[in-house]
Design an enzyme around this catalytic site. Sequence first.
Site, PDB file in Angstrom:
ATOM      1  N   ASP A  38      15.047  13.447  -7.150  1.00 17.90           N
ATOM      2  CA  ASP A  38      14.761  13.228  -8.573  1.00 17.90           C
ATOM      3  C   ASP A  38      15.979  13.677  -9.381  1.00 17.90           C
ATOM      4  O   ASP A  38      15.920  14.637 -10.148  1.00 17.90           O
ATOM      5  CB  ASP A  38      13.495  14.011  -8.952  1.00 17.90           C
ATOM      6  CG  ASP A  38      13.037  13.692 -10.363  1.00 17.90           C
ATOM      7  OD1 ASP A  38      13.665  12.821 -11.006  1.00 17.90           O
ATOM      8  OD2 ASP A  38      12.065  14.310 -10.814  1.00 17.90           O
ATOM      9  N   GLU A 226      21.096  -5.652   5.195  1.00 24.35           N
ATOM     10  CA  GLU A 226      20.709  -4.328   5.706  1.00 24.35           C
ATOM     11  C   GLU A 226      19.211  -4.326   5.994  1.00 24.35           C
ATOM     12  O   GLU A 226      18.509  -5.316   5.787  1.00 24.35           O
ATOM     13  CB  GLU A 226      21.063  -3.224   4.707  1.00 24.35           C
ATOM     14  CG  GLU A 226      20.313  -3.328   3.387  1.00 24.35           C
ATOM     15  CD  GLU A 226      20.744  -2.285   2.351  1.00 24.35           C
ATOM     16  OE1 GLU A 226      21.627  -1.461   2.608  1.00 24.35           O
ATOM     17  OE2 GLU A 226      20.155  -2.313   1.245  1.00 24.35           O
TER      18      GLU A 226
HETATM   19  O1  FUB Z   1      17.801   4.328   1.012  1.00 24.59           O
HETATM   20  C1  FUB Z   1      19.197   4.194   1.189  1.00 24.59           C
HETATM   21  C2  FUB Z   1      19.542   2.800   1.555  1.00 24.59           C
HETATM   22  O2  FUB Z   1      19.091   1.907   0.555  1.00 24.59           O
HETATM   23  C3  FUB Z   1      18.877   2.292   2.809  1.00 24.59           C
HETATM   24  O3  FUB Z   1      19.417   2.801   3.986  1.00 24.59           O
HETATM   25  C4  FUB Z   1      19.034   0.836   2.598  1.00 24.59           C
HETATM   26  O4  FUB Z   1      18.294   0.029   3.463  1.00 24.59           O
HETATM   27  C5  FUB Z   1      18.623   0.708   1.149  1.00 24.59           C
HETATM   28  O5  FUB Z   1      17.233   0.647   0.991  1.00 24.59           O
END
Ligand code: FUB
Length: 326
Positions: A38, A226
Amino acid sequence: MNKNAMPKEPLVTHIYTADPSAHVFDGKIYIYPSHDLDKDIESNDNGDQYMMEDYHILSMDSLNSPCIDNGEALHLKDIPWASKQLWAPDAAYKNNTYYLFFPARDKDDIFRLGVATSPSPAGPFTAQEEPIPGSFSIDPAVLVDDDDRAYVYFGGLWGGQLEKWRTGTYMPEAEGPAVSEPALGPRVAELSGDMLTFKEAPQEISIIDEAGNPILAGDEDRRYFEGPWVHKYNGYYYLSYSTGTTHCIVYAISKDPKGPFTYQGKILTPVLGWTTHHSIVEIEDKWYLFYHDCSLSKGIDNKRCVKYTELKYNEDGTIQTIEPYK
Ligand code: FUB
């Protein structure tokens, strides 16, 4: 006491959570999310705003039960090799042990994949002293197949550093392929029996179109960015992932866990916030998509919240597209 989790509503509101990897272990639903801080941090393309320091595992007796935060399961300070950024994790069960797979930057600022173990699905987890040898980039997702072989899928562009591994070694200045070249694919490696090392060098997964041609780097509506997830349905492997810059969750299917995977279509249209990341799991004969958005923080990219909704297949095995706010 938390309220019962409602579809398309945040599962918990007392902390920010993201990147949910959901599993059914021992008849209960466990969700392994990132734990967003946060804190107000300016966003950039390197993902410096995602400075997570620990993991909290969520659980529900059923989808009609309250969602419980089981407390801190692993902290950065207890991972000897890691320096920062505990990004999207996943978990697997084998050998009477629960394994938490996670990415973090090492002391040289290079993303590696780590493993931590626990006798309980909710942790606490104990990290290995070193990252998985030969591992790199982010977003590990583990499939334990019906024959008990386990595969880890991983990789992410930009802040996830996948472009820098194109030659197989880390090249800090390396860039991605040109728009007319095949896009970079996620990587897959079979895990050794003890789940702590790769059994083989990671291979690049090829994602192709209906005509068998590779999806190109410039095809941002379909190319891999990703957040890989692989599940099985009717004997097919479904690889789903984020398209990053175009903010969708899409999928491709294969008869082989290592592909090639043939592109099929969209699972989730864009959510509020830059990132989109999900998992797909069967719970009591129905299928569900766990995902995140930034609704709890009213749109702040690094303050996300985990949600779920039902996922439906058509008769031919394709997945019906989900619109998150309808
Ligand atoms: O939460 C960090 C990064 O943001 C993750 O590893 C990615 O997949 C994206 O959601």
